[in-house]
Design a protein around this motif. Sequence first.
Motif, PDB file in Angstrom:
ATOM      1  N   SER A   1     -19.479   0.168  -8.431  1.00 39.28           N
ATOM      2  CA  SER A   1     -20.210  -0.108  -9.682  1.00 39.28           C
ATOM      3  C   SER A   1     -19.930  -1.515 -10.173  1.00 39.28           C
ATOM      4  CB  SER A   1     -19.822   0.912 -10.745  1.00 39.28           C
ATOM      5  OG  SER A   1     -18.578   0.555 -11.293  1.00 39.28           O
ATOM      6  N   LEU A   2     -18.806  -2.104  -9.728  1.00 40.71           N
ATOM      7  CA  LEU A   2     -18.486  -3.475 -10.128  1.00 40.71           C
ATOM      8  C   LEU A   2     -19.074  -4.487  -9.163  1.00 40.71           C
ATOM      9  CD1 LEU A   2     -14.815  -2.900 -11.268  1.00 40.71           C
ATOM     10  CD2 LEU A   2     -16.776  -3.417 -12.723  1.00 40.71           C
ATOM     11  N   GLY A   3     -19.865  -3.990  -8.214  1.00 45.52           N
ATOM     12  CA  GLY A   3     -20.598  -4.918  -7.378  1.00 45.52           C
ATOM     13  C   GLY A   3     -20.055  -5.132  -5.989  1.00 45.52           C
ATOM     14  N   ALA A   4     -18.983  -4.426  -5.610  1.00 44.82           N
ATOM     15  CA  ALA A   4     -18.463  -4.589  -4.253  1.00 44.82           C
ATOM     16  C   ALA A   4     -19.379  -3.861  -3.271  1.00 44.82           C
ATOM     17  CB  ALA A   4     -17.048  -4.039  -4.157  1.00 44.82           C
ATOM     18  N   GLY A   5     -19.669  -4.515  -2.158  1.00 46.32           N
ATOM     19  CA  GLY A   5     -20.463  -3.865  -1.127  1.00 46.32           C
ATOM     20  C   GLY A   5     -19.619  -2.851  -0.388  1.00 46.32           C
ATOM     21  N   PRO A   6     -20.242  -2.085   0.520  1.00 46.59           N
ATOM     22  CA  PRO A   6     -19.494  -1.064   1.261  1.00 46.59           C
ATOM     23  C   PRO A   6     -18.310  -1.643   2.029  1.00 46.59           C
ATOM     24  CG  PRO A   6     -21.853  -0.859   1.662  1.00 46.59           C
ATOM     25  CD  PRO A   6     -21.668  -2.097   0.852  1.00 46.59           C
ATOM     26  N   VAL A   7     -18.515  -2.801   2.667  1.00 47.29           N
ATOM     27  CA  VAL A   7     -17.444  -3.386   3.485  1.00 47.29           C
ATOM     28  C   VAL A   7     -16.276  -3.815   2.595  1.00 47.29           C
ATOM     29  CG1 VAL A   7     -16.846  -5.228   5.088  1.00 47.29           C
ATOM     30  CG2 VAL A   7     -19.094  -4.118   5.233  1.00 47.29           C
ATOM     31  N   ALA A   8     -16.588  -4.491   1.501  1.00 45.55           N
ATOM     32  CA  ALA A   8     -15.536  -4.946   0.592  1.00 45.55           C
ATOM     33  C   ALA A   8     -14.827  -3.746  -0.021  1.00 45.55           C
ATOM     34  CB  ALA A   8     -16.139  -5.825  -0.501  1.00 45.55           C
ATOM     35  N   THR A   9     -15.590  -2.695  -0.382  1.00 42.15           N
ATOM     36  CA  THR A   9     -14.961  -1.503  -0.960  1.00 42.15           C
ATOM     37  C   THR A   9     -13.976  -0.899   0.023  1.00 42.15           C
ATOM     38  OG1 THR A   9     -17.037  -1.080  -2.081  1.00 42.15           O
ATOM     39  CG2 THR A   9     -15.431   0.693  -2.069  1.00 42.15           C
ATOM     40  N   PHE A  10     -14.391  -0.852   1.299  1.00 40.93           N
ATOM     41  CA  PHE A  10     -13.500  -0.261   2.292  1.00 40.93           C
ATOM     42  C   PHE A  10     -12.229  -1.089   2.449  1.00 40.93           C
ATOM     43  CE2 PHE A  10     -11.784  -0.124   6.566  1.00 40.93           C
ATOM     44  CZ  PHE A  10     -11.439   1.215   6.638  1.00 40.93           C
ATOM     45  N   TRP A  11     -12.402  -2.389   2.703  1.00 44.80           N
ATOM     46  CA  TRP A  11     -11.225  -3.200   3.029  1.00 44.80           C
ATOM     47  C   TRP A  11     -10.346  -3.480   1.822  1.00 44.80           C
ATOM     48  CZ3 TRP A  11      -9.375  -3.266   7.571  1.00 44.80           C
ATOM     49  CH2 TRP A  11     -10.220  -3.186   8.699  1.00 44.80           C
ATOM     50  N   ARG A  12     -10.931  -3.574   0.624  1.00 41.78           N
ATOM     51  CA  ARG A  12     -10.114  -3.973  -0.519  1.00 41.78           C
ATOM     52  C   ARG A  12      -9.648  -2.794  -1.356  1.00 41.78           C
ATOM     53  NH1 ARG A  12     -12.693  -9.156  -3.169  1.00 41.78           N
ATOM     54  NH2 ARG A  12     -10.802  -8.929  -4.420  1.00 41.78           N
ATOM     55  N   VAL A  13     -10.273  -1.611  -1.162  1.00 34.56           N
ATOM     56  CA  VAL A  13      -9.842  -0.454  -1.951  1.00 34.56           C
ATOM     57  C   VAL A  13      -9.347   0.680  -1.060  1.00 34.56           C
ATOM     58  CG1 VAL A  13     -10.533   1.233  -3.683  1.00 34.56           C
ATOM     59  CG2 VAL A  13     -11.488  -1.084  -3.743  1.00 34.56           C
ATOM     60  N   TYR A  14     -10.214   1.149  -0.148  1.00 36.03           N
ATOM     61  CA  TYR A  14      -9.861   2.338   0.631  1.00 36.03           C
ATOM     62  C   TYR A  14      -8.708   2.055   1.586  1.00 36.03           C
ATOM     63  CZ  TYR A  14     -10.482   6.768   3.033  1.00 36.03           C
ATOM     64  OH  TYR A  14     -10.281   8.020   3.532  1.00 36.03           O
ATOM     65  N   PHE A  15      -8.850   0.981   2.371  1.00 33.59           N
ATOM     66  CA  PHE A  15      -7.841   0.692   3.397  1.00 33.59           C
ATOM     67  C   PHE A  15      -6.429   0.539   2.821  1.00 33.59           C
ATOM     68  CE2 PHE A  15      -5.555  -2.156   6.310  1.00 33.59           C
ATOM     69  CZ  PHE A  15      -5.587  -1.368   7.443  1.00 33.59           C
ATOM     70  N   PRO A  16      -6.246  -0.269   1.735  1.00 31.51           N
ATOM     71  CA  PRO A  16      -4.894  -0.372   1.170  1.00 31.51           C
ATOM     72  C   PRO A  16      -4.349   0.982   0.700  1.00 31.51           C
ATOM     73  CG  PRO A  16      -6.303  -2.097   0.291  1.00 31.51           C
ATOM     74  CD  PRO A  16      -7.192  -1.192   1.082  1.00 31.51           C
ATOM     75  N   LEU A  17      -5.249   1.849   0.186  1.00 31.22           N
ATOM     76  CA  LEU A  17      -4.780   3.150  -0.290  1.00 31.22           C
ATOM     77  C   LEU A  17      -4.369   4.055   0.881  1.00 31.22           C
ATOM     78  CD1 LEU A  17      -7.350   3.870  -3.142  1.00 31.22           C
ATOM     79  CD2 LEU A  17      -4.896   3.494  -3.392  1.00 31.22           C
ATOM     80  N   SER A  18      -4.932   3.792   2.082  1.00 33.60           N
ATOM     81  CA  SER A  18      -4.600   4.637   3.236  1.00 33.60           C
ATOM     82  C   SER A  18      -3.372   4.116   3.980  1.00 33.60           C
ATOM     83  CB  SER A  18      -5.793   4.702   4.191  1.00 33.60           C
ATOM     84  OG  SER A  18      -5.972   3.456   4.835  1.00 33.60           O
ATOM     85  N   LEU A  19      -2.853   2.957   3.543  1.00 30.86           N
ATOM     86  CA  LEU A  19      -1.745   2.336   4.279  1.00 30.86           C
ATOM     87  C   LEU A  19      -0.482   3.185   4.433  1.00 30.86           C
ATOM     88  CD1 LEU A  19      -1.671  -1.497   3.553  1.00 30.86           C
ATOM     89  CD2 LEU A  19      -1.815  -0.342   5.752  1.00 30.86           C
ATOM     90  N   PRO A  20      -0.051   3.944   3.396  1.00 33.17           N
ATOM     91  CA  PRO A  20       1.174   4.740   3.606  1.00 33.17           C
ATOM     92  C   PRO A  20       1.050   5.677   4.812  1.00 33.17           C
ATOM     93  CG  PRO A  20       0.579   4.724   1.291  1.00 33.17           C
ATOM     94  CD  PRO A  20      -0.537   4.030   2.016  1.00 33.17           C
ATOM     95  N   GLY A  21      -0.067   6.386   4.928  1.00 33.71           N
ATOM     96  CA  GLY A  21      -0.263   7.280   6.066  1.00 33.71           C
ATOM     97  C   GLY A  21      -0.373   6.524   7.368  1.00 33.71           C
ATOM     98  N   LEU A  22      -1.083   5.381   7.315  1.00 31.70           N
ATOM     99  CA  LEU A  22      -1.272   4.587   8.535  1.00 31.70           C
ATOM    100  C   LEU A  22       0.062   4.046   9.038  1.00 31.70           C
ATOM    101  CD1 LEU A  22      -3.206   3.297  10.574  1.00 31.70           C
ATOM    102  CD2 LEU A  22      -3.423   1.343   9.027  1.00 31.70           C
ATOM    103  N   SER A  23       0.890   3.527   8.110  1.00 30.63           N
ATOM    104  CA  SER A  23       2.159   2.953   8.579  1.00 30.63           C
ATOM    105  C   SER A  23       3.095   4.057   9.073  1.00 30.63           C
ATOM    106  CB  SER A  23       2.818   2.103   7.495  1.00 30.63           C
ATOM    107  OG  SER A  23       2.875   2.806   6.290  1.00 30.63           O
ATOM    108  N   ALA A  24       3.092   5.222   8.413  1.00 33.43           N
ATOM    109  CA  ALA A  24       3.926   6.325   8.888  1.00 33.43           C
ATOM    110  C   ALA A  24       3.506   6.731  10.300  1.00 33.43           C
ATOM    111  CB  ALA A  24       3.827   7.524   7.946  1.00 33.43           C
ATOM    112  N   GLY A  25       2.198   6.886  10.512  1.00 33.96           N
ATOM    113  CA  GLY A  25       1.698   7.306  11.818  1.00 33.96           C
ATOM    114  C   GLY A  25       1.958   6.261  12.891  1.00 33.96           C
TER     115      GLY A  25
END
Lengths: 291, 278
Positions: A194-218
């Motif tokens: 809603s703040l104007g981020a496209g799908p790619v930016a939303t993924f890399w700047r919001v989703y990916f950082p939030l998934s990092l704990p699981g990713l680094s553990a794995g």
Amino acid sequence: MTDDRNAAVHAREARHERARMLGLALPALAVIGAAVVVPILWVLYLSVLDVQGHFTLGNYLVLATEGANLSVIVTTLKVSLLVTVVSVVIGYPLTYLLAQLPPSLATICMLGILLPYMTSVLVRTYAWMVLLGRRGIVNTMLVWLGITDAPLQLMFNTTATVIGMVHVMVPLLALPLYATMRAIDHGFLRAAASLGAGPVATFWRVYFPLSLPGLSAGTFLIFVTSLGFFITPTVLGGGRVTMIGQQIATAIATYDGFGVATALGVGLLAATAILLGFAMRVLRLDLMRAP
Amino acid sequence: MTARFLLAPATDTQITHLGRLWLYAFAALALVFLVAPTLLIIPMSFTGAGFLEFPPRSWSLRWYIAYLDSPEWRDATLVSLRAATLTMLLATPLGVAAAYGVLVVERRTARAIGAAISVPMMMPAVLIGIGLYLLYVPLGLNNTLAGLVLGHVALTLPYVTLLVLARMKSHDPRQELAAQSLGCTRLRAFLLVTLPQIRYAVIAAALLAFIFSFDEGVVSYFIATGTGATLPRRMFLSLQFGVDPTIAAISSLLMVLTILLVAAIQIIQSRGGPRRKA
């Protein structure tokens, strides 16, 4: 006065009670101490003894000077790194999709991860032997499609080793990652959009950082497990891809005394311990919550 | 209908299903990669030929008969069954007791105990394997059932303890206090009040211990040889000499066992989870 004494008695009772409850964990700790900790210390001790039982650092010298052992260490690191990268490339997008499916469909698809996770490593290694062998399905298909005239040698090389190991490791990544991704609040994604981020930016700047704990553990679990992996590289590498686990088994059988085998074991222990310390301190992994 | 589905947004960022077809295809391929190789073994194991082929041109049970007729494979299977049963029977009560202890003591002690119990999970199996082998040489425990079971109990304890602990954490400890205030001893309160409520997690943990021990091939490679060889160890040795179709039959049986146990664990877990508030 009486109240104070009462409180003191209660506190002592509570302490005793806790001490007794601590005793409940003792049998488990004793078994782990006897069958895991003591054997590892024993390996450490034997690694600094020569054949006569005198103190020596010669075993480590053999390790550092014999080219064969050095190339084993290089191979181990190379294969582990490759396996980790390929597993993440396959496992992350897969888990990303699974974590967004409706729960009923996700449960069914998770069976595709749980089933291999629970299947014996020997069965899975055998399956890859059957698939990649000279008369295996992959070669039959290649010849039938006219891609090659004669069956290719697909087994007993790094590729086969990596394929077999990735098959074992993807579930190790997918399980902690799935738990992390399911817990991500999608409100953040909507907010970003809603703040104007496209799908790619939303993924890399919001989703990916939030998934990092699981990713680094794995990722950490995969790399550490790969370092000490034994069965799959021994069978699918067929003696041409020797990792440290296989070298330890060979050294136990070939050298006089156990010096070189135990020195290799200590090397593996050191690598594991350093990575473990790094993961807990820097990445703040809670390994007790890993599957 | 299909077109409407494809063009409907699939995510919060308005990507359509069509725009994510690549992801669906990729995930499907990844799942095939994970599941297909082992499942393909099952039809191939019924081949009538002297080697494995897909699809088999003739069907027979000859490789299953070969497995059951071989005294070596039968002995190895019996060793593994005994070891797995004993491991399950020992690791489950030890793990439940440890989980209870971890839950009751204060936080810092609990963390230390938890870390100590996770050690077998973190250490490379090869290292534990040579360590046990070298330690068992002077003790004369190599190739004995006792030595094997001791190793397997230690290896499975982290999994059993963590599984039971996760379930106990959602259990209200005040229920036990209530039972105690009504005259139960702590042990009776646990057995009568807590244990029935966490029983599904305990059964799941027991099954997990069984399957872990039954499939464990690395530590048993070092400490279980000769007449004490386990099924995974014999399979491992056989794999180093090429593709024996007997292994396809054994693998199929192992997979059926695994599927049954995984299904049982899943059902047990879904029934035993904490009740959700409506």
